[in-house]
Structures are given as C-alpha cells and as structure tokens.
Write a protein that holds these residues in place. Structure first.
Motif, PDB file in Angstrom:
ATOM      1  N   ALA A 130      11.272  25.033 -24.918  1.00  0.00           N
ATOM      2  CA  ALA A 130      11.212  25.148 -23.463  1.00  0.00           C
ATOM      3  C   ALA A 130      10.517  26.451 -23.103  1.00  0.00           C
ATOM      4  O   ALA A 130      10.710  27.460 -23.769  1.00  0.00           O
ATOM      5  N   GLY A 131       9.694  26.393 -22.063  1.00  0.00           N
ATOM      6  CA  GLY A 131       9.000  27.604 -21.657  1.00  0.00           C
ATOM      7  C   GLY A 131       7.952  27.304 -20.608  1.00  0.00           C
ATOM      8  O   GLY A 131       8.009  26.268 -19.934  1.00  0.00           O
ATOM      9  N   TRP A 132       7.015  28.234 -20.492  1.00  0.00           N
ATOM     10  CA  TRP A 132       5.984  28.139 -19.467  1.00  0.00           C
ATOM     11  C   TRP A 132       4.650  27.678 -20.052  1.00  0.00           C
ATOM     12  O   TRP A 132       4.325  28.018 -21.207  1.00  0.00           O
ATOM     13  N   VAL A 133       3.882  26.950 -19.276  1.00  0.00           N
ATOM     14  CA  VAL A 133       2.517  26.585 -19.666  1.00  0.00           C
ATOM     15  C   VAL A 133       1.657  27.837 -19.518  1.00  0.00           C
ATOM     16  O   VAL A 133       1.366  28.277 -18.404  1.00  0.00           O
ATOM     17  N   ASP A 134       1.307  28.421 -20.659  1.00  0.00           N
ATOM     18  CA  ASP A 134       0.550  29.674 -20.613  1.00  0.00           C
ATOM     19  C   ASP A 134      -0.934  29.394 -20.396  1.00  0.00           C
ATOM     20  O   ASP A 134      -1.582  30.012 -19.575  1.00  0.00           O
ATOM     21  N   ARG A 135      -1.472  28.452 -21.177  1.00  0.00           N
ATOM     22  CA  ARG A 135      -2.878  28.097 -21.027  1.00  0.00           C
ATOM     23  C   ARG A 135      -3.083  26.689 -21.548  1.00  0.00           C
ATOM     24  O   ARG A 135      -2.399  26.268 -22.481  1.00  0.00           O
ATOM     25  N   SER A 194      -0.860  25.748 -14.980  1.00  0.00           N
ATOM     26  CA  SER A 194      -0.376  27.053 -15.415  1.00  0.00           C
ATOM     27  C   SER A 194       0.981  27.370 -14.799  1.00  0.00           C
ATOM     28  O   SER A 194       1.190  27.162 -13.604  1.00  0.00           O
ATOM     29  N   GLU A 195       1.864  27.871 -15.646  1.00  0.00           N
ATOM     30  CA  GLU A 195       3.182  28.368 -15.241  1.00  0.00           C
ATOM     31  C   GLU A 195       4.168  27.281 -14.838  1.00  0.00           C
ATOM     32  O   GLU A 195       5.241  27.587 -14.321  1.00  0.00           O
ATOM     33  N   PHE A 196       3.825  26.007 -15.085  1.00  0.00           N
ATOM     34  CA  PHE A 196       4.864  24.986 -15.022  1.00  0.00           C
ATOM     35  C   PHE A 196       5.906  25.328 -16.086  1.00  0.00           C
ATOM     36  O   PHE A 196       5.582  25.846 -17.155  1.00  0.00           O
ATOM     37  N   VAL A 197       7.155  25.029 -15.771  1.00  0.00           N
ATOM     38  CA  VAL A 197       8.216  25.190 -16.769  1.00  0.00           C
ATOM     39  C   VAL A 197       8.496  23.823 -17.373  1.00  0.00           C
ATOM     40  O   VAL A 197       8.803  22.874 -16.642  1.00  0.00           O
ATOM     41  N   ILE A 198       8.334  23.719 -18.687  1.00  0.00           N
ATOM     42  CA  ILE A 198       8.498  22.407 -19.320  1.00  0.00           C
ATOM     43  C   ILE A 198       9.426  22.488 -20.521  1.00  0.00           C
ATOM     44  O   ILE A 198       9.673  23.551 -21.092  1.00  0.00           O
ATOM     45  N   GLN A 199       9.954  21.323 -20.843  1.00  0.00           N
ATOM     46  CA  GLN A 199      10.749  21.166 -22.050  1.00  0.00           C
ATOM     47  C   GLN A 199      10.079  20.071 -22.863  1.00  0.00           C
ATOM     48  O   GLN A 199       9.746  19.013 -22.308  1.00  0.00           O
ATOM     49  N   VAL A 200       9.803  20.330 -24.138  1.00  0.00           N
ATOM     50  CA  VAL A 200       9.124  19.324 -24.968  1.00  0.00           C
ATOM     51  C   VAL A 200       9.883  19.110 -26.271  1.00  0.00           C
ATOM     52  O   VAL A 200      10.492  20.033 -26.808  1.00  0.00           O
ATOM     53  N   THR A 241       2.363  31.785 -34.787  1.00  0.00           N
ATOM     54  CA  THR A 241       2.525  30.347 -34.982  1.00  0.00           C
ATOM     55  C   THR A 241       1.160  29.664 -35.141  1.00  0.00           C
ATOM     56  O   THR A 241       1.030  28.467 -34.889  1.00  0.00           O
ATOM     57  N   GLY A 242       0.169  30.435 -35.573  1.00  0.00           N
ATOM     58  CA  GLY A 242      -1.210  29.944 -35.547  1.00  0.00           C
ATOM     59  C   GLY A 242      -1.553  28.869 -36.572  1.00  0.00           C
ATOM     60  O   GLY A 242      -2.643  28.310 -36.525  1.00  0.00           O
ATOM     61  N   ARG A 243      -0.656  28.598 -37.477  1.00  0.00           N
ATOM     62  CA  ARG A 243      -0.965  27.585 -38.488  1.00  0.00           C
ATOM     63  C   ARG A 243      -0.322  26.231 -38.179  1.00  0.00           C
ATOM     64  O   ARG A 243      -0.583  25.250 -38.875  1.00  0.00           O
ATOM     65  N   ILE A 244       0.509  26.217 -37.157  1.00  0.00           N
ATOM     66  CA  ILE A 244       1.179  24.939 -36.841  1.00  0.00           C
ATOM     67  C   ILE A 244       0.945  24.558 -35.381  1.00  0.00           C
ATOM     68  O   ILE A 244       0.415  25.329 -34.582  1.00  0.00           O
ATOM     69  N   GLU A 245       1.348  23.346 -35.050  1.00  0.00           N
ATOM     70  CA  GLU A 245       1.389  22.900 -33.661  1.00  0.00           C
ATOM     71  C   GLU A 245       2.482  21.842 -33.541  1.00  0.00           C
ATOM     72  O   GLU A 245       2.959  21.322 -34.555  1.00  0.00           O
ATOM     73  N   VAL A 246       2.882  21.571 -32.321  1.00  0.00           N
ATOM     74  CA  VAL A 246       3.950  20.597 -32.101  1.00  0.00           C
ATOM     75  C   VAL A 246       3.360  19.422 -31.333  1.00  0.00           C
ATOM     76  O   VAL A 246       2.787  19.602 -30.252  1.00  0.00           O
ATOM     77  N   VAL A 247       3.482  18.232 -31.915  1.00  0.00           N
ATOM     78  CA  VAL A 247       2.942  17.028 -31.279  1.00  0.00           C
ATOM     79  C   VAL A 247       4.018  16.454 -30.350  1.00  0.00           C
ATOM     80  O   VAL A 247       5.066  15.997 -30.807  1.00  0.00           O
ATOM     81  N   VAL A 248       3.747  16.507 -29.069  1.00  0.00           N
ATOM     82  CA  VAL A 248       4.781  16.188 -28.083  1.00  0.00           C
ATOM     83  C   VAL A 248       5.090  14.702 -28.038  1.00  0.00           C
ATOM     84  O   VAL A 248       4.200  13.865 -27.893  1.00  0.00           O
ATOM     85  N   GLU A 249       6.366  14.383 -28.168  1.00  0.00           N
ATOM     86  CA  GLU A 249       6.809  13.002 -28.013  1.00  0.00           C
ATOM     87  C   GLU A 249       7.497  12.795 -26.673  1.00  0.00           C
ATOM     88  O   GLU A 249       7.496  11.713 -26.106  1.00  0.00           O
ATOM     89  N   ASP A 250       8.127  13.865 -26.218  1.00  0.00           N
ATOM     90  CA  ASP A 250       8.858  13.766 -24.966  1.00  0.00           C
ATOM     91  C   ASP A 250       8.637  15.038 -24.158  1.00  0.00           C
ATOM     92  O   ASP A 250       8.743  16.142 -24.711  1.00  0.00           O
ATOM     93  N   LEU A 251       8.301  14.882 -22.899  1.00  0.00           N
ATOM     94  CA  LEU A 251       8.034  16.049 -22.067  1.00  0.00           C
ATOM     95  C   LEU A 251       8.780  15.919 -20.754  1.00  0.00           C
ATOM     96  O   LEU A 251       8.824  14.839 -20.152  1.00  0.00           O
ATOM     97  N   LYS A 252       9.358  17.018 -20.326  1.00  0.00           N
ATOM     98  CA  LYS A 252      10.095  17.041 -19.069  1.00  0.00           C
ATOM     99  C   LYS A 252       9.631  18.260 -18.288  1.00  0.00           C
ATOM    100  O   LYS A 252       9.617  19.365 -18.826  1.00  0.00           O
ATOM    101  N   VAL A 253       9.227  18.038 -17.062  1.00  0.00           N
ATOM    102  CA  VAL A 253       8.867  19.171 -16.201  1.00  0.00           C
ATOM    103  C   VAL A 253      10.148  19.702 -15.569  1.00  0.00           C
ATOM    104  O   VAL A 253      10.811  19.016 -14.792  1.00  0.00           O
TER     105      VAL A 253
END
Lengths: 600, 600
Positions: free
Chosen positions: A26-31, A65-71, A89-101
């Motif tokens: 959970a956090g903010w959409v930075d970019r 930008s700056e939406f608060v989301i949970q993924v 965390t530059g070597r990984i990424e998270v493939v979103v299955e579920d997203l909540k604004v």
C-alpha cells in the motif's frame, strides 16, 4: 512491523527472496510510465519505491500521481536489461492481480515524486506554496529524511542522557513573565480576568528550581517561545534540548554534553572525536572574528595593529587594524572587489580596504599607495600572504572590525568551496566575560536591567571562582563560568554554572541595575528558593532546530520542522494567526475593567 | 556516573565493599541526632540516605535541616547493634574528616525529611503552601519517586514505539483555533495585530496532516491546552502520549497500544497479560453503569426493568429499573443508609431506593412495603443478593440511572476496600456510537456543531464499515470505529479510525450541523489535504498525567506533575497569572483598531 490490515510488506522489503510469492502493498503512486498497454508504476511508501506492473488497461487507466492504492500481486524478477541498480528493489517487480484505490488525488500544485526530486530541486515552488501544501512538500523524500533524522537524533540524545541517569521532567508552558532578553508571548487567563500567563523563553528558572528540588539530573526537549521580529531563520516557537545537573562543575557538564553530541552524530553515521577542542572567547574573536568560529578551515585573522602603529595612512591610525588573506584572489577583476565593498556596506561597514600581491610579488590595490615603503615591503610577511593572494583589511573599533573580518573570512571560504556541509568542526568557546556593555552593537537581545552592563549569557550565570568576591567592582573584566558549543560557525548551544546563592545573585542583579523590589517581583521565587538549601548546579541547552539543521545540511531550520511558520509568523496552511470571535474575546478577559467590576 | 566535581559516590553506593576507603559525598542534611557530643546525620541525595558521623562539635554545630553539604571521610561498619536494616546503607557510616557547607537553609515552612514522610503524610500543609514551596515539596521521597516513575514510564513508552518504527514529530503550539469541544487558549500575534494564535487542545488535525504527509507512524509526547473551568483534577495544560498510524485498522492500533501499555507497566515491575479484555460501550453501561468501568471487582448492575414490568410501585414504573448489591450491608445502621441518600442527591439523583435482606432472608427497608408479594418473594433471586446483603435501586431514564448505579457500585467497592491501587484492571471499551445527543446530561464537553447530534469522540471519527453509507440517515444508531482504554475505572486514553475521505467528512460535518462555509473556515486545510491522496489512518492518545497517576497510585494528577497549577489556574510559586505592563499590552496588539490604522 510492516504487516498491517493494509499490507504484508513495505516497498523496500520486497526483495529477490520473495520472488514467486504473493505480497500486498500500500502506498502512493509516485510515477507512472506506460509501455505497450502496460502500466509501470513506482509505488512509494515511507521506506522507498517498488515497481508494480499492471497489464489490465482498464484497471490502470484512472491512476494518477499521488493516488493512494493497495495492490496484491506476485513478485517476479524484472526482465533482463530492465533492472534498476539505483533502487533497492531494482531487480524485482510486482505483477498486480488486485488493485484498490484507497484515495484519489486531484491535480497537484507541484510534483513530489522521488524521481523528480532527484533530478532537481529547482522545480519547487516558492516557500509560501510549499507551506500551504505542507502535506505534499513533506512527502518529498528529502523532507521525509529530515523528519526521520530529527527523530533519530532525538532518540540518540535521549538514550545517551538515560545512560547518564538523567530524569526527563516536563515543565509548564504557562509561567510568569521573566526577563530573559526577548519579548514574551502572553496568554490571557480567563479565570483571573486581566491577568496573563507568559510562555517560557526557556525553562531556565524552572530547571534551576528542579535542582533546588533535589532532581540532580534533569533533561527535557523543551518548547520555547520568543516574540521577536522575524529575521533570517527564526521561528516564534522553537525547541531546545535542555539539561541541568546538580553537584557538578563546568567540566562535568561539558563532558556530559560531549557524550550527547557524539551520540547524536553517531546516529547519523559520523564519529566525533572527543574531547572536543576549546577556544577562549577572546581567542575566537582575535583569530576568527566571531564568538562562533567556523573551524572547517583555517585562514585566521592577522592582527596588524602593532605593525601599523606609525602608519601615515589615516584610516589605519586606529585602535585596531586587522587583515584576512584571500588566497589566489590577486587577479580577480576589479568589479569583484567593488562588489566586496557593497557586501561590506550592507553589513554596516564603510568599505573594505584591500591589497593584491601579483605573481611577482608586486603590491597593488587602492590601499597600497597610502602605506609607507617599509609597510609595503613587510606586508606579505606580516599578513602571511603569498604572491597571487589578496588581503582585506579592517581598521577601527576592535570588536566590530574583528566581526567584519570574521565575516570576510567565512565569505572567502564559501567562495572557495570550503564550507562542506558534511564536514563537522566542533569547538567549545569558553572563558566568556560575565557582562557586556548594554550598547554592544552586535547584541541580538534586549538588554536585561537598567545599567550600562547586561549579562553576556543571562543573569543567573556564575562568576568564575576568582571573580566571585570582586565581579561587581570591575564588571568590565569579570569572567564567568560559561561555555558555548559551536559547529561549523553556528552556535549549537550554550550553558553555564548557575548562581545558587542568593547573596551572589543579589549582587549580580545589582550590577545589572535591577533593584531589589523589581527583582523580587520578577523572580523572587528563585531568590526565595535559594534560601532553603540550593545545591551547586550547572547546565546547558542545545538549540534543537539548529542542531538538526546542521547535521541534516539543511539550508534553513524550516526544512527540519514539520509545520514551520512563514515570515511574520504566518502559517499559510491553516491561516493562523486569525481574528477571534467577539465571544472568544470577551471570554479571555483582556477587556476586563477592574473598576467596572467593583461597581457591580 | 556518580563521580562529579563534588562527589565520588552517591549515598546508596556507599556499601560494605567500601569499608576502610575514603569517599566524598554531597547532599542535604535530612535528619540530625546528637548523642554524647557526636552528631549523626542522615545525608540525603537523589539515591537515598547514608549516615555520616561528625565528632567535632564545632564543625557540626551550625548544621540544620536541608543544609547542602559536602563531606569527605572514611567508610566504616556501624558499631554492633546500631545497624539499620531498613536502609540500604544501614550497616555502614562515614566518619567525616572534612565538611563544607555548600548552601545554608532557613527554617523550613514544613519538614521534608525522609524519616518524617514515612511516619505520616498528615504533617503536610495545605496544597497552596505545598505549591508555593514546590521545590521543598518535591524533595520528599514520595514526590521524587513520582517524578522518577514518570520519566521511567515515558522512556519505556518511547522505547516500545521506537521498536515499532514510530517517528517522533513535534507539532506546533501556535495553531489556528479549531473546534474540539472545549475553549481554546489564545495568544495575541503581535506581528499581525488583531490576530491570535490558538494553543492546541490536541495535535489531532496536525497528526492527521502528518499521515497525509506520508509519515506512516507518528508519536509525540504532546502538550495540550484546554481553557476549562477547573474541576476535580484538571490542569489548563496537560500532556498526552499521542500516536497515529497510516494503512492500519482498529485492530492494528489496539495491538500497538497494548504493547506500549505493557512496556510502561513493566517499567514499574508489573506484567500485563495481553491481549487486554474488551467490552462494548453498551455492555459497559448495562453491566457497570459507566463508559469507563472499574473491573478490579465484579458486582455488576442487575437490570430489573422486566422484573418490575407490572409493579404497583410508582417509582419503579419507569423505562429502566436497575439494582446493585451491597453485600453484607443489611445490618448497617439507618444513618448510613440516610447518608447514601445525601450522597445520591449530591450527584443530582432524587435519592437511592434500597432494601435489606436480613440473615433469615426477611426483606426490610423503605421500598419493601411498596412491592407486590410476588416481587418481594423473587427479589433475592432476581438481584443475586444473599441473606445479609442490601440492594440499591435506581429507576428512570436508562442512562442516568445506570450512571448512578455505576457510581454506587464503585462507592460500595471503595467502602469494602476493593479499590487497591496496585491492582490494575485494564479493559478496552469498543463499539461506540458515532454520535450522541447534544443534550446528554453526562456530557463533559461543549457540543461541536449546531444540530441535535454531536460527536461521541470527535468529528474526525470514522463510521464503522457497515454504517459508512447510511450513518447520516440514522445518526442515533450509527456506530463508529473507536476505542477507549480504561484502567481501574479511569479513562487512560482513546482513539479511533479517522475519516480520510473528504466526502465522508463532509457528511459527518453535515450531521453535526456545521455548514460547509463554517467547515471550510475552521478546518478547510484538512478537507483540502484529503483531496490529494490521504491514506487510511487511525490513532490513539493516552492522557499522560492520568496514566502516570494511575500507575503511581497518586491521589491527584498534581502529584505527578512537577509544577502544577492550583485551583483557578493560579501558580502559588511564581504568582502566575499576573497583570502585564501597559507597554507589553500595547505590543501584543490586542487593542489594535483596524479603522484607526486605516486613517494613518
């Protein structure tokens, strides 16, 4: 401690060890970047960034930008070539299955993203806009770092003090107005109409009372209040790390404070060598033209008073002539030296005399022709300059000339790039005079008392042992047991041994021109307390906003305060200060008329 | 850390291991006994007492209670038979070779010696005298213990929060007046004449702004200010341990707070079993007649409304009838039951109906004759009373009757000696209504808003999930996500999930009768902040003075505050509040007249 109802991990906890596992973040959409219908989003929380990938265009579309989301999604390695080594965390990424604004964001008044901040701070708007949207400004990683650093420093200081058996005591904010050099903020006391509380300029008298109370080691992170005109980098309320000890002398307090300072700097990864160096106040003035010398570099002032004793140059026929060398500056264009004149005039000086030594040793510059041949010939040796250097002079009243040269010395160092923010040069300044003349032009504070003498520190400072019996006979030369701690040319704090005997306190107040009745009215309670067995005591306080800003390398203390005031004490965020309602005003009792009251 | 310029050891560090060695001590003359020309003095410092022996009558003669002295001498075992097993240093004494009087003491307004304190607290003067000479009052060992305990508790709380990654952030004292239920203290802002700052009643809005700022875990030991009429045990300024977290729900905050509470109690040597029990607000009212039930003992209220549904007794023909048993009280003299009537009337009740069950089960008491035979016969079973017990009744408006019975329950327990100060019964109170009627007779606070509903906690409290869509349609029954923590019948603190969406906040303000313009004026900055990506957040605050007083077993919070105010906000020590000078008043700008200003 990351797991909460809204997340399993913080952003930077998502490491390669979690590849193949499902995480909720959970956090903010930075970019956000879009690439072939896929959205790549830097998700930001207070630990940093992690990249999330959204394949569903429908899901990704509204995110700004700056939406608060949970993924929720699976951690995977980034495809080869797409790693980002600048990111934890530059070597990984998270493939979103579920997203909540969790919360949306309107278009921002200014950008706060991590990436943009690293590119340039210049995109920041003016301070009033930053303060109006302080909650956005604080999201910038550099501001988050400052807040975190402040908290870490506070923690380190507390732990050090706890190890030395200090007791944290809270002292009241509603006190009686006492004379500590500045204007008090006052608060009407509704229940005693026509009466006011004052907010403390410091807990000075209260901590002394604690010593009389048998609390032998006190500390507090104390909020202090001074109603001064806003200058440079001042706030109407500020914080000091306030410490006081009973049954100690100056050395005990300095040793204690050094441990605290070392602990604070260590919390930021710096080792401070103890004991810290010391310089007397007189030496600091003579060598560095400052009572808070910047010792990150050398280049001390040169006293030429003796050298120019018989000079034909009228300007140098003065009680004091001093100089400071500007190395390698002989060939600077004339307009730069002209600019120095303006700089000096802005500081209240008439100008700034100078000479240049050319590469072959030839002396030039406007002052040169006024000097005797002997003076010209010996000048390079006398000033310590080398061919290619320039030298600035100041002549006149000793202290103000030294202060001017001290400022020149720092300005030169700044232009030479010597003021490195992560290079920390501490020094104690010791052996202060007990008093100073009330007409001191360098004085920041309002004088306390009505005589030609006022306290150098404050009226509760102990004369040094050999002056106790005679300080009132020779106030000009009397010395005190006091000490300032200076870092990089800034006063971090200071303290003193305090007077603990009412007879000595009475005599000091007498020198200050405070008559017994006035003294009794203003701090009779302290003088009374001294009649019932007051232990010897001494203390120190660190200006906490300043100390944090030094260690943070911040340009302003406002960058290390969560919600500072802008100029004039205004808060662009909340609109404080503001008018109050008539009803509120009536309740405060400020319009209370005792005569009217008597008639009822 | 004992060694300073004035001592080699603290008093209680002088143990048998030091026999034969020379020590230097410093402290206060606690008590003196003379015996055959030899003076035996208990020397007191902040660790305790040690006996010093002075053989030289000349040296000992001037020493009186509370003189501050420094002594050097050899440690020796006390002569056989003279040991004092009550004292840590009771097997040794120090034979003084050198004595220095560091400060004298006048005759004391009251005695502070350790020995006297242990004998009886009754020798203490009234509170005004204690506060006037607070520096003497604080020397008493019980007060030193309170200050030390407070510091230890603060330290424990901080350490627990640090381990959970909380960031300590200082929020400003000069804010804008916001409606939080009580009167604000206000401070004139000299630089903006006619304008005022308000002092915060709590950092509520500021900590919510910190959450919007991306500080995910905030804490602060925050000074708060409420200009209320002085009642019972209130101070104009008080401290709260203030905490707030982002991306959490109610369970996360409660789990965190439990860890903090356990750490605090552990610092005082108590193990608290976690998780803490919970009770719903409705159950607390029904069973204990209180929203802060004391669970150190049982004896719950009995609901007899149904039992008396068809009663012939007019008084019990009421919306609610309840009872509480006073075990073993059947034989108390009549005047005691009369005194209970007075007690009830002082609390605003009409009286307190009661019955007694004699040892043989016979029912007596003024109410008995009014009941039907059936009611009389079943009453023992219905109330759970036993032969020899008395039963008190209250009938009428449900909530006020329950509150009366709740108070009776506690008063009975007090008379039965069940309120042990070192027995700690915690409970969470949960499932609070979101709103309460503005005419609630039990309401401590001023209502916020202009409708018939006001907030049960404060206007920023989140409706519980199943009420979010409809709380404004049925404010009477809407529930909130909020929680209070209660210990021994005192509210230690409370908190809630906060609203983080402006649409929900708007609707809540609407129910409270705060129109949009007023809302914008008062806390538009918070509503604005919610437009830029506010995370879900929740928090809690512990009333720190109260929490310390509970753990210290203090009668009053004034006993755990270094320099508290007396009634009416007066400080007998410094004389605050006090009139200010005309010059000070002029500078504050409170008499600023904008029209007059325009003319210039």
């Amino acid at each position: 401690m990351s797991q909460t109802a809204f997340r399993t991990h913080h952003a930077t906890e998502v490491t390669e060890a979690l590849v193949g596992q499902k995480v909720t973040l959970a956090g903010w959409v930075d970019r956000r970047r879009d690439h072939g219908g896929v959205a790549f989003i830097d998700l930001r929380d207070n630990t940093g960034l992690v990249q999330i990938v959204i394949y569903d265009e429908e899901v990704a579309r509204p995110l700004r930008s700056e939406f608060v989301i949970q993924v929720t999604g699976e951690v995977r390695l980034r495809p080869e070539g797409n790693e980002n080594d600048h990111l934890a965390t530059g070597r990984i990424e998270v493939v979103v299955e579920d997203l909540k604004v969790l919360a949306k964001a309107d278009a921002l008044p200014f950008q706060v993203s991590t990436a943009l901040e690293n590119e340039s701070e210049n995109k920041l708007p003016g301070e009033d806009v930053r303060l109006k949207y302080r909650y956005l400004d604080l999201r910038r990683p550099s501001m988050q770092r400052n807040l975190k650093l402040r908290s870490d420093m506070t923690r380190a200081a507390r732990h050090a003090l706890e190890e030395m058996d200090f007791t944290e005591v809270e002292t009241p904010t509603f006190i009686k107005s006492t004379p500590e050099g500045a204007r008090d903020f006052v608060v009407p006391a509704r229940l005693v109409p026509g009466s006011w509380y004052a907010l403390p300029q410091s807990p000075q008298l209260l901590k002394q009372l604690l010593m009389v109370s048998g609390v032998e080691r006190y500390y507090q992170l104390a909020r202090c209040y001074r109603d001064e005109d806003f200058r440079a980098d001042r706030q109407p309320e500020f914080t000091q790390l306030d410490m006081e000890m009973a049954f100690v002398d100056q050395e005990d307090v300095m040793a204690m404070a050094e441990k605290v300072i070392a602990a604070i700097w260590k919390a930021a990864g710096y080792e401070v060598q103890l004991p810290l160096p010391r310089i007397s106040w007189q030496d600091a003035m003579d060598k560095y033209g400052s009572d808070k010398p910047d010792l990150r570099f050398g280049n001390p002032l040169v006293d030429l008073t003796e050298y120019f004793r018989n000079t034909p140059f009228r300007v140098f026929q003065a009680p004091y002539v001093g100089a400071v060398v500007y190395s390698g500056a002989a060939d600077l264009p004339r307009r730069q030296f002209d600019a120095w004149q303006d700089w000096a005039r802005q500081r209240g000086a008439k100008g700034l005399a100078y000479v240049q030594f050319e590469a072959d040793g030839t002396l030039k510059g406007p002052v040169a022709k006024n000097l005797s041949e002997e003076e010209r010939n010996g000048l390079m040796e006398a000033t310590g300059a080398k061919p290619g250097d320039a030298v600035f002079f100041a002549a006149g009243h000793k202290e103000s000339s030294q202060l001017l040269l001290g400022a020149v010395r720092v300005e030169i160092a700044d232009r030479q790039g010597l003021l490195k923010p992560d290079d920390f040069a501490f020094t104690w300044v010791v052996d202060f005079p007990l008093f100073k003349p009330t007409d001191d032009p360098d004085d920041d504070d309002v004088a306390v008392g009505h005589s030609k003498w006022t306290s150098m520190h404050h009226p509760f400072t102990m004369p040094s042992a050999d002056w106790i019996d005679r300080f009132d006979k020779d106030p000009e030369h009397a010395m005190s047991d006091s000490y300032d701690i200076v870092c990089n040319g800034e006063e971090m704090g200071g303290g003193s041994v305090r007077i603990h005997r009412d007879d000595i306190q009475d005599r000091v107040l007498n020198v200050l021109g405070i008559d017994p009745e006035e003294a009794k009215e203003k701090f009779g309670f302290l003088l009374d307390a001294f009649k019932f067995g007051a232990p010897p005591h001494a203390g120190i306080a660190l200006g906490w906003d300043r100390t944090v800003s030094i260690l943070a390398g911040a340009d302003s203390i406002r960058d290390v305060i969560a919600f500072p005031k802008a100029g004039g004490g205004r808060d662009p965020l909340t609109g404080a200060p503001a008018p109050i309602s008539d009803e509120q005003r009536a309740e405060t009792g400020v319009d209370y008329d005792p005569e009217e009251d008597e008639q009822h």
